[in-house]
Design a protein around this motif. Structure first.
Motif, PDB file in Angstrom:
ATOM      1  N   TYR A 249       0.824  -1.188   0.000  1.00  8.63           N
ATOM      2  CA  TYR A 249       0.000   0.000   0.000  1.00  8.63           C
ATOM      3  C   TYR A 249       0.866   1.248   0.000  1.00  8.63           C
ATOM      4  CZ  TYR A 249      -3.460  -3.439   1.334  1.00  8.63           C
ATOM      5  OH  TYR A 249      -4.255  -4.543   1.360  1.00  8.63           O
ATOM      6  N   LEU A 250       0.400   2.284  -0.681  1.00  8.73           N
ATOM      7  CA  LEU A 250       1.083   3.564  -0.665  1.00  8.73           C
ATOM      8  C   LEU A 250       0.043   4.654  -0.459  1.00  8.73           C
ATOM      9  CD1 LEU A 250       0.562   5.095  -3.643  1.00  8.73           C
ATOM     10  CD2 LEU A 250       2.090   3.275  -4.387  1.00  8.73           C
ATOM     11  N   LEU A 251       0.512   5.823  -0.036  1.00  7.45           N
ATOM     12  CA  LEU A 251      -0.388   6.923   0.292  1.00  7.45           C
ATOM     13  C   LEU A 251       0.050   8.167  -0.461  1.00  7.45           C
ATOM     14  CD1 LEU A 251      -2.616   8.257   2.044  1.00  7.45           C
ATOM     15  CD2 LEU A 251      -0.857   8.662   3.768  1.00  7.45           C
ATOM     16  N   VAL A 252      -0.885   8.777  -1.177  1.00  8.54           N
ATOM     17  CA  VAL A 252      -0.644  10.045  -1.856  1.00  8.54           C
ATOM     18  C   VAL A 252      -1.693  11.028  -1.366  1.00  8.54           C
ATOM     19  CG1 VAL A 252      -0.505  11.252  -4.056  1.00  8.54           C
ATOM     20  CG2 VAL A 252       0.304   8.890  -3.886  1.00  8.54           C
ATOM     21  N   GLY A 253      -1.238  12.111  -0.727  1.00  2.00           N
ATOM     22  CA  GLY A 253      -2.158  13.090  -0.170  1.00  2.00           C
ATOM     23  C   GLY A 253      -2.909  13.873  -1.232  1.00  2.00           C
ATOM     24  N   SER A 254      -4.015  14.477  -0.823  1.00  2.00           N
ATOM     25  CA  SER A 254      -4.878  15.192  -1.766  1.00  2.00           C
ATOM     26  C   SER A 254      -4.247  16.472  -2.292  1.00  2.00           C
ATOM     27  CB  SER A 254      -6.215  15.521  -1.089  1.00  2.00           C
ATOM     28  OG  SER A 254      -6.004  16.311   0.077  1.00  2.00           O
ATOM     29  N   SER A 255      -3.276  17.044  -1.567  1.00  2.17           N
ATOM     30  CA  SER A 255      -2.646  18.298  -1.994  1.00  2.17           C
ATOM     31  C   SER A 255      -1.350  18.082  -2.769  1.00  2.17           C
ATOM     32  CB  SER A 255      -2.353  19.173  -0.764  1.00  2.17           C
ATOM     33  OG  SER A 255      -3.539  19.471  -0.061  1.00  2.17           O
ATOM     34  N   LYS A 257       1.248  17.319  -5.717  1.00  3.17           N
ATOM     35  CA  LYS A 257       1.348  17.496  -7.163  1.00  3.17           C
ATOM     36  C   LYS A 257       2.490  16.620  -7.674  1.00  3.17           C
ATOM     37  CE  LYS A 257      -0.318  22.275  -7.043  1.00  3.17           C
ATOM     38  NZ  LYS A 257       0.000  23.696  -7.380  1.00  3.17           N
ATOM     39  N   LEU A 258       2.161  15.662  -8.527  1.00  2.38           N
ATOM     40  CA  LEU A 258       3.154  14.727  -9.050  1.00  2.38           C
ATOM     41  C   LEU A 258       3.496  15.066 -10.491  1.00  2.38           C
ATOM     42  CD1 LEU A 258       1.835  11.273  -7.751  1.00  2.38           C
ATOM     43  CD2 LEU A 258       3.652  12.676  -6.786  1.00  2.38           C
ATOM     44  N   GLY A 259       4.802  15.054 -10.809  1.00  6.14           N
ATOM     45  CA  GLY A 259       5.232  15.242 -12.182  1.00  6.14           C
ATOM     46  C   GLY A 259       4.982  13.992 -13.012  1.00  6.14           C
ATOM     47  N   ASN A 260       5.189  14.101 -14.296  1.00  9.69           N
ATOM     48  CA  ASN A 260       5.000  12.963 -15.186  1.00  9.69           C
ATOM     49  C   ASN A 260       6.047  11.885 -14.934  1.00  9.69           C
ATOM     50  OD1 ASN A 260       2.835  14.229 -16.511  1.00  9.69           O
ATOM     51  ND2 ASN A 260       4.228  15.288 -17.928  1.00  9.69           N
ATOM     52  N   ASP A 261       5.644  10.628 -15.159  1.00  8.86           N
ATOM     53  CA  ASP A 261       6.554   9.472 -15.116  1.00  8.86           C
ATOM     54  C   ASP A 261       7.171   9.231 -13.748  1.00  8.86           C
ATOM     55  OD1 ASP A 261       6.174   8.973 -17.873  1.00  8.86           O
ATOM     56  OD2 ASP A 261       7.669  10.500 -18.367  1.00  8.86           O
ATOM     57  N   CYS A 262       6.510   9.667 -12.685  1.00  7.35           N
ATOM     58  CA  CYS A 262       7.000   9.337 -11.347  1.00  7.35           C
ATOM     59  C   CYS A 262       6.645   7.883 -11.023  1.00  7.35           C
ATOM     60  CB  CYS A 262       6.386  10.259 -10.296  1.00  7.35           C
ATOM     61  SG  CYS A 262       7.045  11.944 -10.334  1.00  7.35           S
ATOM     62  N   LYS A 263       7.475   7.253 -10.205  1.00 11.98           N
ATOM     63  CA  LYS A 263       7.245   5.864  -9.813  1.00 11.98           C
ATOM     64  C   LYS A 263       7.248   5.785  -8.289  1.00 11.98           C
ATOM     65  CE  LYS A 263       9.159   2.585 -12.179  1.00 11.98           C
ATOM     66  NZ  LYS A 263      10.139   1.617 -12.751  1.00 11.98           N
TER      67      LYS A 263
END
Length: 417
Positions: A249-255, A257-263
């Motif tokens: 499991y991983l967690l990404v917060g609602s605020s 901002k992820l760039g393209n092609d992130c892993k």
């Protein structure tokens, strides 16, 4: 998915509970001649000699195959673990001092051969008169896979440590080599050399009370990898499943901002007011960002945040401030290494600076010291100054202030002070 995990199995007494060589020798009536020659030939050549003996008795390759198919079954817990790991995207390999023919026939019998992407072992062939030949993996002439080796930890016919080097180097890019996590399962003394090749982010699973387990127990300071011992097939399955599923499991917060092609790898977390540049990688367990009010974390492109590293939590570096913040306690981290590959394995000590792909201490953060009240007064810390090394370090810091330098104060300068 458990992509990025390579699971390497030894074969005899690990993947199967017994020894395939001994099984064939016993079941095909070779025990007497085997013991007569046991200490006159290296094991690999001895097994090739046993194949010659079988051929002289009129026994065919098909007879040997039938014997192998009668071998004790692979425990159902191990079968389930292998198939589960494969289905979750793990890359499974075998590195064994058995031989190609024995391993492949046993795996075929249990419908497991296709689960493994590579099998590194002593190669086999059938010669022109129908005799099964067993050659050494290293240094066996035309039939051998690789040249001889000089490792004093391994038998002449196979250095598993060199095989591990080859597996790691076979990754498509240096970044993939960094990201790949290895889990190595073994039991014998020959498994100690590849164990020494494992990193902090890897795991070795020795069978309890077998030679590998004993060598690890006797030399704990040499082992970088996490050690998870096992004593039964059921325990092996449980530990292995935990290793590649507990981080699903991983967690990404609602605020965020992820760039393209992130892993983002399993068990990584990114939250708060955080921006991640393009093509960044968060390894297993990495944490980026902070939920503090006014917190702001920015990481440029093409950065790797290592296994279980923490970035941006209560960090502050005002030199890289990009815009006015609403709170003086804002968390600000903007990495200017937009084209670099950075990998941390543990927290950096206070006021220290690091460089390198595997972070190494390179000096002191003089600006951080200055902001936190360090002065040039020689009246402070008189007891510490009596220690030559500490005194040299403090004097070097004072010299740095005097010379108007900022940033790194190199260790060689401490020694020269």
């Amino acid at each position: 998915m458990a992509e990025g995990i390579v699971i390497v199995f030894d074969f005899d007494r690990t993947l199967i509970d017994g020894d395939s060589d001994n099984w064939v020798v016993t079941e095909m009536g070779l025990t007497e001649i085997f013991h007569q020659l046991r200490f006159t030939l290296p094991w690999n050549r001895l097994m090739d000699r046993m194949m010659t003996e079988l051929h002289s008795q009129g026994r065919s390759v098909q007879d040997i195959e039938a014997c192998l198919q009668r071998i004790m079954p692979i425990d159902s817990h191990i079968v389930e673990a292998i198939k589960s790991a494969k289905s979750l995207g793990c890359d499974l390999k075998i590195v064994s001092d058995a031989n190609q023919f024995f391993i492949e026939k046993i795996l075929e019998q249990h419908d497991l051969l296709d689960c493994f992407s590579d099998i590194y072992t002593n190669p086999t062939s059938v010669d022109e008169i129908g005799k099964l030949r067993i050659s050494p993996y290293h240094g066996g002439g035309a039939a051998a896979s690789t040249p001889p080796h000089s490792c004093n930890l391994c038998p002449p016919n196979l250095c598993k440590g060199l095989v591990m080097d080859h597996i790691r180097a076979s990754s498509s890019s240096p970044k993939d080599q960094i990201l790949t996590r290895f889990i190595y399962l073994g039991d014998g003394g020959g498994d100690f050399c590849p164990t020494l090749k494992l990193r902090e982010c890897d795991c070795v699973m020795p069978r309890t009370n077998y030679p590998l387990w004993k060598r690890i127990s006797d030399n704990p300071s040499l082992i970088k990898a996490d050690v998870k011992e096992w004593s039964s097939a059921e325990e092996l399955q449980r530990i292995l499943m935990q290793l590649f599923t507990s981080c699903e499991y991983l967690l990404v917060g609602s605020s965020v901002k992820l760039g393209n092609d992130c892993k983002l790898y399993p068990s990584s977390h990114i939250f708060g007011n955080t921006e991640l540049g393009e093509s960044c990688v968060l390894m297993n367990g990495a944490v980026v960002g902070d939920e503090l009010p006014g917190g702001y974390t920015v990481i440029g492109g093409n950065n790797i945040i290592g296994h279980h590293a923490v970035v941006g939590v209560k960090c502050q570096d005002l030199k890289y401030k990009q815009e006015p913040q609403s709170s003086t306690s804002s968390v600000i981290l903007a990495l200017s290494l937009s084209l670099a590959v950075v990998l941390w394995f543990q927290d950096v000590p206070k006021y220290m600076m690091v460089t390198g792909e595997r972070g190494e201490l390179r000096g002191l953060n003089l600006e951080g010291l200055r902001r936190n009240g360090f002065t040039m007064s020689k009246e402070h810390n008189q007891d510490l100054c009596s220690v030559p090394t500490v005194g040299a370090m403090l004097q070097s810091i004072r010299d740095s202030f005097t010379d108007g330098r900022r940033g790194i104060c190199k260790f060689r300068q401490w020694l020269d002070s």
